[in-house]
Design a protein around this motif. Structure first.
Motif, short mmCIF file in Angstrom:
data_model
loop_
_atom_site.label_atom_id
_atom_site.label_comp_id
_atom_site.label_asym_id
_atom_site.label_seq_id
_atom_site.Cartn_x
_atom_site.Cartn_y
_atom_site.Cartn_z
N LEU A 1 0.83 -1.20 0.00
CA LEU A 1 0.00 0.00 0.00
C LEU A 1 0.86 1.26 0.00
N PHE A 2 1.88 1.28 0.84
CA PHE A 2 2.74 2.46 0.90
C PHE A 2 3.43 2.70 -0.43
N ALA A 3 3.95 1.64 -1.04
CA ALA A 3 4.63 1.78 -2.33
C ALA A 3 3.68 2.30 -3.40
N LEU A 4 2.47 1.78 -3.44
CA LEU A 4 1.49 2.21 -4.44
C LEU A 4 1.13 3.68 -4.27
N VAL A 5 0.96 4.11 -3.03
CA VAL A 5 0.58 5.50 -2.78
C VAL A 5 1.74 6.44 -3.14
N ILE A 6 2.95 6.10 -2.73
CA ILE A 6 4.09 6.96 -3.05
C ILE A 6 4.33 7.00 -4.55
N ASP A 7 4.23 5.85 -5.20
CA ASP A 7 4.42 5.85 -6.66
C ASP A 7 3.33 6.66 -7.35
N GLU A 8 2.11 6.63 -6.81
CA GLU A 8 1.04 7.43 -7.40
C GLU A 8 1.35 8.92 -7.25
N CYS A 9 1.89 9.31 -6.09
CA CYS A 9 2.29 10.71 -5.91
C CYS A 9 3.38 11.10 -6.91
N ILE A 10 4.26 10.18 -7.21
CA ILE A 10 5.34 10.46 -8.15
C ILE A 10 4.83 10.50 -9.59
N GLN A 11 4.08 9.48 -9.99
CA GLN A 11 3.66 9.34 -11.39
C GLN A 11 2.42 10.17 -11.73
N ASN A 12 1.48 10.23 -10.77
CA ASN A 12 0.25 11.01 -10.95
C ASN A 12 -0.50 10.61 -12.20
N ARG A 13 -0.62 9.28 -12.42
CA ARG A 13 -1.30 8.80 -13.63
C ARG A 13 -2.58 8.02 -13.32
N GLY A 14 -2.82 7.75 -12.04
CA GLY A 14 -4.03 7.05 -11.67
C GLY A 14 -3.97 5.54 -11.80
N GLU A 15 -2.84 4.99 -12.26
CA GLU A 15 -2.80 3.55 -12.52
C GLU A 15 -2.74 2.70 -11.26
N ASN A 16 -2.44 3.31 -10.11
CA ASN A 16 -2.36 2.55 -8.86
C ASN A 16 -3.65 2.60 -8.04
N LEU A 17 -4.60 3.43 -8.44
CA LEU A 17 -5.73 3.72 -7.55
C LEU A 17 -6.61 2.52 -7.28
N THR A 18 -6.83 1.68 -8.27
CA THR A 18 -7.67 0.50 -8.04
C THR A 18 -7.03 -0.43 -7.02
N ALA A 19 -5.71 -0.65 -7.16
CA ALA A 19 -5.01 -1.51 -6.21
C ALA A 19 -4.99 -0.87 -4.82
N VAL A 20 -4.83 0.46 -4.73
CA VAL A 20 -4.88 1.15 -3.45
C VAL A 20 -6.23 0.96 -2.78
N ILE A 21 -7.30 1.11 -3.54
CA ILE A 21 -8.64 0.94 -2.98
C ILE A 21 -8.82 -0.48 -2.46
N ASP A 22 -8.39 -1.47 -3.23
CA ASP A 22 -8.53 -2.86 -2.79
C ASP A 22 -7.76 -3.11 -1.49
N LEU A 23 -6.56 -2.60 -1.41
CA LEU A 23 -5.73 -2.85 -0.22
C LEU A 23 -6.28 -2.13 1.00
N ILE A 24 -6.70 -0.89 0.84
CA ILE A 24 -7.28 -0.17 1.98
C ILE A 24 -8.51 -0.89 2.48
N TRP A 25 -9.35 -1.34 1.55
CA TRP A 25 -10.56 -2.06 1.95
C TRP A 25 -10.22 -3.34 2.69
N ALA A 26 -9.22 -4.08 2.19
CA ALA A 26 -8.82 -5.33 2.83
C ALA A 26 -8.28 -5.07 4.24
N ILE A 27 -7.46 -4.04 4.39
CA ILE A 27 -6.91 -3.71 5.71
C ILE A 27 -8.02 -3.26 6.65
#
Length: 629
Positions: free
Chosen positions: A87-113
């Motif tokens: 989750l941390f890697a996906l969020v930081i990479d999203e801040c760096i890339q700003n392309r939205g490609e990590n958001l689905t995986a972020v949502i799934d992980l936050i929900w699971a946690i």
């Protein structure tokens, strides 16, 4: 100290409200994210790509149950922590890339946690819920217990919301609403409702340790980033201040950490994180960095340094460490402390520091600060400062070296008690390094299991005094407990000689029959030698005295000398053959944690046993550097 400063900040309305709390740029503020090094960007891109392409770990009940069934805690923890790293890697990479490609995986992980039955790991849950079936349920007797990693989880989710909530809300606001609910239920409500969690140091008599600042730092981060109600937010912050003060009370003014250098990262280091959060939250108005106590605490890790990646590893500490150079550099700049700044810079330039980027699940606010604030151009070329000697009289640990460099002999020794946090039965223990490499050493700590923090702790060989450089007296090892303590601890250094002294008799059972056992170690810089002298008086004699010496290199014993090779030299120990019979034992070092430090399958215990035991006497060893055998 900390509590008074927090109260002052609250009363003066110096703490920024949630909507104005802005310690780091969010995803919308592109400058610093885009300016990160190519190395850091590549690291997060690679980890995030892997996280997107694989299924996050499932946390089965059977893995949670293993801690009670067979003592294994690592299977569940590795899956639990990997979720958070992803989750941390996906969020930081999203801040760096700003392309939205990590958001689905972020949502799934936050929900699971958010759906995890408990954020408390099994090793910590079972401490408080002894009945096996109930240990799987988080809401027994208290609304929810808060341990180290439930607090870390709350902090991780809070910082995720701080950094990218607007991007998540564009897809659905269910995620941010769920995070708010879970943090309220699992962190804020129990934190305010209870004052008898042992680590708080408020309504219990149990001594606190690193859990206190480590958890409080994360609760503070949650409150600053997530709590909208100003009154409730201030109540949480005030309680954090009061709780942290209970941790500061166990620290001596000299800043010594009785838990050892590896736990400094989340003991004194987490206190520095608390200072940092409040400094940022008040725009620098709450500033305790100039206090001598804060400086001493921050300087601890430098004063515990031996050379290379080796530190004085008494207590539960591995042989090698990579301290957080960015944490130390940040503190040094705020303190205007040039020696600490040089030390931190040296660690970062040499690679002996923890990297400024990564996916470590601990102290997330520090990870973000390190990443965004690292500037290679700030690192100095100065040689790493190494004190010729230092003593922490509060924890009774001292050290000295031939010169202010890694060359030559180095020794460290301890007094203290056998009820220190992360204690080993090791009063009178000493270590010797040559050219910054281990000769006589402290094994450290094995991989944690159910035994480690239980009544069976001292069944583990690495915790026993017989596997430290102490003494076995009439067949007795040392015992745990506060009354088993050193007497008459002292350390002096007049420039030519550095001298450690302690009477370790009380460390043993009364049945050992010890009236006095005084150990003295002298580093003579002129003679380039170490002399260990033990003087003793016993009320009876059975087995007499046996001295264990621990090394990772196989010793060579002949003609009254023990030679222990090191990486580029050797330590020669001269003893009286008429007094001692020498034997050498091998010990298995296949444990993963020991392997990581020492890179060897075997350790060696050299035993010097009295040939003709007597009730009173003394003996001495002389240690010198010699060429590699």
């Amino acid at each position: 100290m900390f509590y008074a400063a927090v109260l002052k900040a609250i009363r003066e309305n110096a703490i920024s409200p949630k909507e104005r709390f802005h310690p780091f740029p969010t995803i919308d503020e592109r400058g610093k994210w885009e300016a990160l090094s190519a190395e850091a960007k590549s690291y997060y891109a690679s980890y995030a790509k892997s996280a997107r392409e694989r299924t996050f770990p499932i946390l089965p009940a059977r893995a949670y149950m293993r801690y009670l069934t067979d003592g294994n805690r690592s299977e569940y923890e590795e899956m639990y922590f990997e979720r958070r790293r992803m989750l941390f890697a996906l969020v930081i990479d999203e801040c760096i890339q700003n392309r939205g490609e990590n958001l689905t995986a972020v949502i799934d992980l936050i929900w699971a946690i958010a759906e995890e039955s408990s954020w408390v790991i099994p090793a910590h849950n079972c401490i408080h819920n002894k009945d096996f079936p109930e240990s799987l349920l988080p809401e027994i007797n208290k609304d929810t217990y808060i341990d180290l990693f439930s607090a870390e989880t709350g902090s991780l989710l809070s910082w995720c919301m701080y950094l990218i909530q607007n991007r998540l809300d564009e897809k659905t606001d269910i995620i941010s609403r769920r995070v708010s609910l879970e943090i309220d239920k699992r962190i804020f409500t129990p934190y305010l409702a209870y004052s008898d969690f042992w680590w708080m140091g408020l309504d219990t008599d149990r001594a606190v340790n690193n859990w206190n600042p480590w958890i409080n730092e994360n609760v503070l981060a949650c409150a600053l980033t997530m709590e909208k109600d100003e009154t409730r937010r201030n109540k949480i912050i005030e309680k954090v201040g009061k709780s942290v003060d209970s941790f500061l009370k166990i620290y001596a003014p000299d800043g010594g950490c009785d838990e050892g250098p590896s736990y400094f990262n989340v003991a004194g280091g987490s206190y520095l994180d608390c200072l940092d959060l409040m400094y940022r939250a008040t725009d620098g108005k709450m500033n305790l960095y100039s206090l001598e106590f804060t400086k001493n605490m921050a300087l601890y890790i430098m004063n515990a340094h031996i050379g290379h990646q080796y530190y004085i590893n008494f207590a539960d500490a591995p042989g090698k460490l990579s301290p957080d150079g960015m944490l130390l550099l940040r503190a040094a700049k705020r303190m205007n402390e040039p020696v600490l700044r040089n030390f931190a810079s040296s660690l970062l330039k040499s690679g002996d520091s923890a990297k400024y980027y990564g996916v470590d699940y601990n102290v997330i606010h520090r990870r973000i600060a390190n990443l965004l604030e690292f500037d290679a151009s700030e690192l100095t070329e100065d040689e790493r400062p190494l004190p010729r000697s230092h003593a922490f009289f509060g924890i009774q640990v001292c050290s000295a070296r031939e010169d202010a460099s890694v060359r030559g002999l180095f020794f460290a020794a301890k007094g203290g008690t056998n009820e220190e946090s992360h204690n080993h039965n090791d009063i009178g223990n000493f270590i010797v390094y040559v050219n910054g490499h281990p000769a006589l050493m402290d094994i450290g700590v094995e991989t944690y299991s159910r035994k480690t923090f239980s009544s069976e702790r001292y069944d583990i060989w690495a915790m026993q005094s017989g596997y430290h450089n102490t003494a076995i007296i009439n067949g007795f090892d040392q015992l745990p407990g506060k009354t088993h303590a050193a007497k008459d601890f002292s350390f002096t250094d007049d420039g030519e000689k550095a001298t450690y002294h302690a009477d370790i008799a009380l460390a043993y059972s009364e049945n050992a029959g010890i009236a006095r056992y005084a150990r003295t170690i002298i580093l003579n810089r002129t003679l380039k030698s170490l002399t260990l002298t033990d003087q003793y008086k016993l009320s009876y004699v059975s087995e007499g005295i046996t001295l264990p010496l621990i090394s990772i290199a196989k010793p060579i014993t002949e003609n009254g000398k023990i030679t222990i090779p090191t990486k580029d030299s050797a330590l020669e120990i001269t003893f009286d053959e008429s007094i001692f019979l020498v034997t050498v034992e091998e010990h298995d070092m296949s444990d993963a944690k020991l392997q990581a430090s020492w890179k060897t399958d075997k350790a060696y215990r050299t035993l010097l046993k009295q040939v003709h035991p007597d009730a009173e006497g003394s003996f001495a060893f002389i240690m010198k550097q010699t060429s590699k055998a």
